[in-house]
Design a protein around this motif. Structure first.
Motif, PDB file in Angstrom:
ATOM      1  N   ILE A  14       0.836  -1.198   0.000  1.00 52.92           N
ATOM      2  CA  ILE A  14       0.000   0.000   0.000  1.00 52.92           C
ATOM      3  C   ILE A  14       0.873   1.252   0.000  1.00 52.92           C
ATOM      4  O   ILE A  14       0.612   2.221  -0.732  1.00 52.92           O
ATOM      5  N   ALA A  15       1.922   1.246   0.811  1.00 54.93           N
ATOM      6  CA  ALA A  15       2.819   2.402   0.885  1.00 54.93           C
ATOM      7  C   ALA A  15       3.420   2.723  -0.475  1.00 54.93           C
ATOM      8  O   ALA A  15       3.468   3.896  -0.895  1.00 54.93           O
ATOM      9  N   LEU A  33      -5.118  -4.178  -2.265  1.00 57.15           N
ATOM     10  CA  LEU A  33      -3.660  -4.303  -2.350  1.00 57.15           C
ATOM     11  C   LEU A  33      -3.101  -5.170  -1.228  1.00 57.15           C
ATOM     12  O   LEU A  33      -2.000  -5.700  -1.337  1.00 57.15           O
ATOM     13  N   SER A  34      -3.880  -5.287  -0.136  1.00 56.82           N
ATOM     14  CA  SER A  34      -3.419  -6.090   1.000  1.00 56.82           C
ATOM     15  C   SER A  34      -4.610  -6.640   1.780  1.00 56.82           C
ATOM     16  O   SER A  34      -5.008  -7.770   1.602  1.00 56.82           O
ATOM     17  N   SER A  35      -5.193  -5.788   2.645  1.00 53.31           N
ATOM     18  CA  SER A  35      -6.347  -6.196   3.441  1.00 53.31           C
ATOM     19  C   SER A  35      -7.062  -4.943   3.935  1.00 53.31           C
ATOM     20  O   SER A  35      -6.531  -3.833   3.880  1.00 53.31           O
ATOM     21  N   ARG A  40      -6.924   0.456   6.607  1.00 50.97           N
ATOM     22  CA  ARG A  40      -7.238   1.343   7.733  1.00 50.97           C
ATOM     23  C   ARG A  40      -5.960   1.837   8.402  1.00 50.97           C
ATOM     24  O   ARG A  40      -5.871   3.000   8.825  1.00 50.97           O
ATOM     25  N   THR A  41      -4.957   0.986   8.492  1.00 49.50           N
ATOM     26  CA  THR A  41      -3.676   1.388   9.091  1.00 49.50           C
ATOM     27  C   THR A  41      -3.031   2.500   8.276  1.00 49.50           C
ATOM     28  O   THR A  41      -2.503   3.468   8.830  1.00 49.50           O
ATOM     29  N   ALA A  42      -3.066   2.380   6.955  1.00 49.72           N
ATOM     30  CA  ALA A  42      -2.486   3.417   6.097  1.00 49.72           C
ATOM     31  C   ALA A  42      -3.184   4.754   6.301  1.00 49.72           C
ATOM     32  O   ALA A  42      -2.546   5.819   6.304  1.00 49.72           O
ATOM     33  N   ALA A  48      -2.162   7.492   3.824  1.00 51.80           N
ATOM     34  CA  ALA A  48      -3.252   7.742   2.888  1.00 51.80           C
ATOM     35  C   ALA A  48      -4.097   8.885   3.446  1.00 51.80           C
ATOM     36  O   ALA A  48      -4.524   8.841   4.607  1.00 51.80           O
ATOM     37  N   VAL A  49      -4.320   9.913   2.643  1.00 50.16           N
ATOM     38  CA  VAL A  49      -5.063  11.099   3.072  1.00 50.16           C
ATOM     39  C   VAL A  49      -6.423  11.101   2.392  1.00 50.16           C
ATOM     40  O   VAL A  49      -6.520  10.930   1.171  1.00 50.16           O
TER      41      VAL A  49
END
Length: 313
Positions: A14-15, A33-35, A40-42, A48-49
């Motif tokens: 994601i990053a 892309l992941s989960s 939510r963590t990003a 992520a904005v």
């Protein structure tokens, strides 16, 4: 003493995606892309904005035109198109990105947009063109709709350059204008399109064509006439073939450009070998004393007509 909890780790997939692309993502696209947890963590960590509902971009891109435009179109849906100055920037017709994202939507919609988005509701069905992954109105429509958003000189310059670079024709601009019954500053745009049709390549030439060198003495002038002399292509702003007289309008920037002086001096010498006399009028002359310019040009045409036995009044 207990050690503080380490910050949550952002999934590298994601990053990297948020850095790689300035385009916006929906939450589900980030999660794919992941989960969902990683998405939510990003968001929680600020990688992520959220610019608009369900429109997220990488923090490094959040202030960019590309990210904001992409988020705007995602939020408003498939019938929304970048319009006005935003579309002009997407078309590379403006040098600087506008502060606000102009977007056109159907007249039945009433979205509540933040201050950095300018929504125009319209009944006019405009074609959609993809430009750098963004849905935009065609260039002609963007020039017409963006005219009222921009300072007059910037808007005019964008139109002149688009025609000069042959990205569109004055007829295409006229067609776009006629297709939109409600356009701010319509009269100004109509006059500008008329000047472009007459051959003007700049604001100064427009003033010269439409306001100064008009009427009987100048009715036979050829606009933007091309000559080839000694292998060099020479563009004449205005040319009276009968008297072999060229008239040139020199813009304000001309006087600070030694290369332009040298090039035009050489050109004047070349066309003089064909018996053509060149009259040069400065930006200040055209703007501050148009009557003098008109009188001097008319006088020269009369003298040269007399010398050549043309009997011009």
């Amino acid at each position: 003493m207990e050690s503080p909890h380490p910050p949550p780790r952002v999934d590298p997939r994601i990053a990297e995606a948020l850095i790689d692309s300035p385009s916006s993502f929906s939450f589900e696209e980030l999660a794919a892309l992941s989960s969902h947890r990683a998405a939510r963590t990003a968001i929680v960590t600020g990688h992520a904005v959220r610019l608009l509902p369900n429109s997220y971009v990488g923090a490094c891109h959040a202030q960019s035109f590309a990210a904001r435009a992409s988020a705007t179109l995602r939020w408003l849906g498939d019938d929304a198109l970048l319009s006005g100055a935003a579309a002009l920037f997407a078309w590379d017709a403006l040098g600087e990105a506008p502060d606000r994202i102009a977007v056109a939507v159907g007249s039945s919609r009433r979205p509540r947009a933040p201050d950095w988005i300018r929504v125009t509701r319209t009944d006019v069905g405009m074609p959609s063109v993809m430009r750098r992954r963004l849905r935009v109105v065609p260039l002609a429509h963007a020039l017409v709709l963006g005219y009222a958003e921009l300072p007059r000189d910037v808007a005019e310059d964008a139109m002149y350059r688009a025609v000069q670079q042959r990205r569109l024709s004055p007829q295409t601009l006229k067609g776009a204008l006629e297709a939109m019954p409600r356009v701010a500053r319509r009269r100004e745009i109509e006059r500008l399109v008329d000047a472009l049709s007459a051959g003007a390549h700049s604001h100064l030439e427009r003033v010269a064509l439409m306001d100064v060198f008009r009427g009987r003495p100048f009715s036979d002038l050829l606009r933007q006439h091309t000559l080839v002399v000694e292998g060099r292509r020479c563009e004449l702003d205005m040319y009276d073939a009968a008297t072999r007289t060229a008239m040139e309008t020199d813009g304000a920037a001309y006087h600070a450009n030694p290369e332009a002086h040298q090039s035009d001096a050489e050109r004047d010498v070349l066309v003089a070998t064909l018996g053509i006399q060149t009259l040069r009028f400065t930006y200040r002359d055209i703007v501050e004393r148009p009557d003098w310019c008109q009188a001097m040009a008319a006088a020269v045409l009369r003298v040269r007509a007399t010398q050549q036995g043309l009997g011009r009044p």
